[in-house]
Scaffold this motif. Sequence first.
Motif, PDB file in Angstrom:
ATOM      1  N   GLU A 119       0.778  -1.203  -0.081  1.00  0.00           N
ATOM      2  CA  GLU A 119      -0.154  -0.038  -0.008  1.00  0.00           C
ATOM      3  C   GLU A 119       0.825   1.308   0.046  1.00  0.00           C
ATOM      4  N   ARG A 120       0.317   2.205  -0.891  1.00  0.00           N
ATOM      5  CA  ARG A 120       1.100   3.593  -0.791  1.00  0.00           C
ATOM      6  C   ARG A 120       0.040   4.489  -0.427  1.00  0.00           C
ATOM      7  N   LEU A 121       0.174   4.910   0.909  1.00  0.00           N
ATOM      8  CA  LEU A 121      -0.951   6.016   1.333  1.00  0.00           C
ATOM      9  C   LEU A 121      -0.554   7.456   1.244  1.00  0.00           C
ATOM     10  N   PHE A 122       0.795   7.640   1.224  1.00  0.00           N
ATOM     11  CA  PHE A 122       0.881   9.129   1.376  1.00  0.00           C
ATOM     12  C   PHE A 122       0.848   9.719  -0.053  1.00  0.00           C
ATOM     13  N   LYS A 123       0.296  11.069  -0.369  1.00  0.00           N
ATOM     14  CA  LYS A 123      -0.070  11.462  -1.267  1.00  0.00           C
ATOM     15  C   LYS A 123       0.750  12.796  -1.360  1.00  0.00           C
ATOM     16  N   PRO A 124       0.843  13.591  -2.555  1.00  0.00           N
ATOM     17  CA  PRO A 124       1.306  14.908  -2.641  1.00  0.00           C
ATOM     18  C   PRO A 124       0.099  15.715  -1.961  1.00  0.00           C
ATOM     19  N   TYR A 125       0.896  16.946  -1.603  1.00  0.00           N
ATOM     20  CA  TYR A 125       0.184  17.805  -0.587  1.00  0.00           C
ATOM     21  C   TYR A 125      -1.077  18.433  -1.309  1.00  0.00           C
ATOM     22  N   LYS A 140      -5.858  21.124  13.908  1.00  0.00           N
ATOM     23  CA  LYS A 140      -5.988  21.429  12.522  1.00  0.00           C
ATOM     24  C   LYS A 140      -5.162  20.826  11.966  1.00  0.00           C
ATOM     25  N   VAL A 141      -5.360  19.947  10.922  1.00  0.00           N
ATOM     26  CA  VAL A 141      -4.251  19.060  10.204  1.00  0.00           C
ATOM     27  C   VAL A 141      -4.731  19.187   8.691  1.00  0.00           C
ATOM     28  N   SER A 142      -3.785  18.966   8.234  1.00  0.00           N
ATOM     29  CA  SER A 142      -3.665  18.829   6.447  1.00  0.00           C
ATOM     30  C   SER A 142      -2.928  17.664   6.142  1.00  0.00           C
ATOM     31  N   THR A 186     -14.269  12.323   6.580  1.00  0.00           N
ATOM     32  CA  THR A 186     -13.253  11.335   7.435  1.00  0.00           C
ATOM     33  C   THR A 186     -11.964  11.662   7.035  1.00  0.00           C
ATOM     34  N   VAL A 187     -11.089  11.506   8.067  1.00  0.00           N
ATOM     35  CA  VAL A 187      -9.649  11.846   7.920  1.00  0.00           C
ATOM     36  C   VAL A 187      -8.840  10.578   8.255  1.00  0.00           C
ATOM     37  N   HIS A 188      -8.165  10.287   7.375  1.00  0.00           N
ATOM     38  CA  HIS A 188      -7.445   9.034   7.458  1.00  0.00           C
ATOM     39  C   HIS A 188      -5.900   9.140   7.985  1.00  0.00           C
ATOM     40  N   ALA A 189      -5.688   8.420   8.824  1.00  0.00           N
ATOM     41  CA  ALA A 189      -4.138   8.605   9.469  1.00  0.00           C
ATOM     42  C   ALA A 189      -3.410   7.250   9.773  1.00  0.00           C
ATOM     43  N   ARG A 225       0.206  10.139  11.571  1.00  0.00           N
ATOM     44  CA  ARG A 225       0.533  10.818  10.219  1.00  0.00           C
ATOM     45  C   ARG A 225      -0.603  10.982   9.435  1.00  0.00           C
ATOM     46  N   ILE A 226      -1.063  12.056   9.036  1.00  0.00           N
ATOM     47  CA  ILE A 226      -2.377  12.255   8.430  1.00  0.00           C
ATOM     48  C   ILE A 226      -2.251  11.837   6.553  1.00  0.00           C
ATOM     49  N   THR A 227      -2.874  11.170   6.157  1.00  0.00           N
ATOM     50  CA  THR A 227      -2.557  10.651   4.857  1.00  0.00           C
ATOM     51  C   THR A 227      -3.710  11.059   3.914  1.00  0.00           C
ATOM     52  N   ASP A 228      -4.682  11.307   4.373  1.00  0.00           N
ATOM     53  CA  ASP A 228      -6.005  11.760   3.334  1.00  0.00           C
ATOM     54  C   ASP A 228      -7.082  12.645   4.094  1.00  0.00           C
ATOM     55  N   ILE A 229      -7.693  13.306   3.498  1.00  0.00           N
ATOM     56  CA  ILE A 229      -8.851  14.136   3.904  1.00  0.00           C
ATOM     57  C   ILE A 229      -9.936  13.884   2.902  1.00  0.00           C
TER      58      ILE A 229
END
Length: 258
Positions: A119-125, A140-142, A186-189, A225-229
Motif C-alpha cells: 500500500e502507498r498511502l502518502f499523497k502529494p500535498y 487542525k491538520v492537512s 473522514t480523515v485517514h491517519a 501521520r495524516i494521509t488523506d482528507i
Amino acid sequence: MASLRCIRELSRRAMTVLSISQTCLISSIRGLELSGTSITHAAPIQNRSLTWDFPWYSRSQGRHFASKTNDTDESSDGEDEDEEDSAEMEVEREYSPAEKVEAAAEIGYKVMGPLKPSERLFKPYEPVFAVVQIGSHQFKVSNGDSIFTEKLKFCDINDKLTLTKVLLLGSASQTIIGRPILPDATVHALVEEHALDEKVLIFKKKRRKNYRRTTGHRQELTKLRITDIQGIEKPEPKIVHKPSKAVDTEQPEAELVG
C-alpha cells in the motif's frame, strides 16, 4: 501474635504479684514469731483472689499490654500485606472486540487494520484542511501533517486509523462547519509510534510543616501521520509550465537588409 503477647504479659504480671504477696506474708510470719505467737497453719494463696483484687485486670475486657512500637510494626505489616493482596487482585481488564470498538468510537477513531507493504498511502500535498477531535483535544491538520495525541489504547504501530469526529473542513473555495460533527467527512491517519513526553516535575511544599514532595510525570503519547482528507471538493492543482532554459537563451538571428 497479639493474643500470645498479651497472655505472656499477663502471666509475667501475675508472677510479680505472687512474689510480692509471698514476701509480705513471710515478713508478717516473722513478726509474729518474734512477738511469741505460734502459727500452726497458713492459708494457701489462691491466684483467683489475686486476680480479682487488682483494677488493671477485668474479665469482660481483655487489655493488650504490648508496647506501641510492636503495635505499629504489626499494623504496618498488616497494611503491607493488604496492599500486596490488593495489587494481586488488580488485574488488567480484558476488552472484547465490541468493547474495543465502542471505546475507540468514544475517543474519536476507528482501527481499519495494519498497513500492508504494497500500500502507498502518502499523497502529494493538497490545499485542504480539517479540524478533528481526538479525546478532549482538537487539531487542525492537512495532508502529510504529523500530530501527537494522548496514547490510543487499542492500536499498534503501522495501523491505519479513520478519525471520525471531524468538526470542520476547509479549502480555498469553500468551508463546511459541522453541528457539531460532519457525518460524511473522514480523515485517514497512520500510527507511526508510541512515545513518552518530556518529564514534568511536580513540587509540593507546606511552609513551617517540614513537608516537601517532588514527583515526576511523563505523559504517554501516540504519533499520527495524516494521509488523506475526504468529504470536501478538492481544487485541481494548477500546473504551471516553466519555459525551458534553451528557449530563453536563444536569440533571434539578424536579418540582412540589401
